[in-house]
Write an enzyme that holds these catalytic residues in place. Structure first.
Site, PDB file in Angstrom:
ATOM      1  N   SER A   9       0.833  -1.207   0.000  1.00  0.00           N
ATOM      2  CA  SER A   9       0.000   0.000   0.000  1.00  0.00           C
ATOM      3  C   SER A   9       0.867   1.255   0.000  1.00  0.00           C
ATOM      4  O   SER A   9       0.662   2.176  -0.807  1.00  0.00           O
ATOM      5  CB  SER A   9      -0.917   0.014   1.228  1.00  0.00           C
ATOM      6  N   ARG A  46       0.697   8.132   5.205  1.00  0.00           N
ATOM      7  CA  ARG A  46      -0.195   7.401   6.106  1.00  0.00           C
ATOM      8  C   ARG A  46      -1.613   7.973   6.059  1.00  0.00           C
ATOM      9  O   ARG A  46      -2.594   7.223   6.160  1.00  0.00           O
ATOM     10  CB  ARG A  46       0.357   7.443   7.534  1.00  0.00           C
ATOM     11  N   HIS A 104      -3.197   6.612   3.000  1.00  0.00           N
ATOM     12  CA  HIS A 104      -3.542   5.220   3.276  1.00  0.00           C
ATOM     13  C   HIS A 104      -4.878   5.123   4.012  1.00  0.00           C
ATOM     14  O   HIS A 104      -5.662   4.199   3.777  1.00  0.00           O
ATOM     15  CB  HIS A 104      -2.410   4.600   4.105  1.00  0.00           C
TER      16      HIS A 104
END
Lengths: 216, 216
Positions: free
Chosen positions: A22, A45, A48
């Site tokens: 990812s 992040r 994500h």
């Protein structure tokens, strides 16, 4: 319960692999050139957490944000937030000093303060953070009124947090509250997602990334 | 603490007004024509949670979703979810029958099952839902592996939930898991956000809207 169901679908089942693939996809697809180098892992992040590689176009990170937030957390500063979901989502084992995570939305004093002051419960709860706010890390991911109220407290000479993740979401006041944070003087190290986007997942992912340099 | 900070910014401080104006803006801007009539308030609330009026383009709602989820909740069915943040975010006072909200990610059996089975903790936790899953409402907002595992359990003859909100987020398996849910036969009433978008806030807002017809 001693056996898993028979496999029907072909999908990645290794948690670490899922994270690594990812993050690699995000770094390949997202344009992070406008993000300070030390904040890129934070924004990765956050991408994500929302599944949207166009997020950086709306992200502004103050150049001292990562250093200030990380130093505060490592020295044991608490994290104040405006939503129980955010307090729930912060990964305690990533926190460097077993830091307190505080949301006072359900404090018994909140409803009366909000009513007396003619504001939201989210905003009233900010006033209850008190002197512990000095040098703390703040994550606002829900209520624009909480961010406005926080800035008004600081402007009135109240305690100054070390860093503010300001990502309230929504249609009424959200964009304006984030503009107010980036325009605030003297500046407090901050991260915002301009516009309507924001929310608990973005606040949590930012704090989880600020807590530690390692990604997984 | 007996006084609020002096007002600096001009912003809406009335919580009900913020909700009402937000929902009105969403209804004015979002194209809900492809959403079943009884699910439009659900999608409005999801838009409110993410700040994005283009969300409906990716949303698919099964025509029995609202009726099935609401009937299950009114009859006292539990809500199972894959993330603690989702369990935290569901507004208990909106639930019609004081329904249990269950996330077993931190169950002590999860780590060993995941390791033995070679899957994620999120997927292993789904197996622990057991027979209580029959007729329940499921909200998956984090892990594609949890949704795949759930469908594999059902395909193997396991308990069938009454309704599934399937909005896992991310880059590896997320879109595929939601396609699997919409293709599953015999169909289980479902709501998905196709593609990479998803997350706890979307799962929570969907459940909070399904729990009650009233918006505020």
């Amino acid at each position: 319960m001693t056996t898993p169901p028979p496999s029907v679908y072909d999908y990645e089942r290794d948690g670490s692999q899922i994270y690594e693939r990812s993050f690699a996809m995000i770094r390949a697809e997202a344009d992070l050139t406008q993000i300070p180098h030390d904040a890129r892992a934070v924004v990765v992040r956050m991408i994500h957490a929302c599944g949207q590689v166009d997020l950086p176009a709306d992200v502004v990170v103050h150049d001292q944000l990562v250093a200030a937030a990380r130093a505060a957390l490592e020295s044991g500063a608490p994290i104040f937030t405006d939503a129980m979901m955010i307090a729930s989502g912060i990964t305690r084992k990533r926190l460097p000093a077993d830091n307190n995570v505080v949301c006072l939305l359900r404090d018994p004093r909140v409803a009366e303060l909000a009513s007396t002051w003619g504001t939201t419960r989210s905003a009233a709860a900010v006033s209850l953070w008190g002197d512990r706010l000095e040098g703390a890390v703040v994550a606002i991911g829900n209520a624009p009124t909480a961010l406005f109220h926080l800035l008004e407290l600081i402007a009135a000479g109240g305690p100054r947090p070390a860093a503010i993740v300001g990502v309230p979401v929504g249609f009424v006041g959200s964009a304006e509250s984030k503009l107010a944070l980036t325009a605030f003087t003297p500046a407090i190290p901050h991260l915002v997602v301009h516009g309507r986007r924001g929310g608990s997942a973005l606040a949590v992912s930012a704090i989880n990334a600020l807590a530690q340099e390692r990604e997984i």
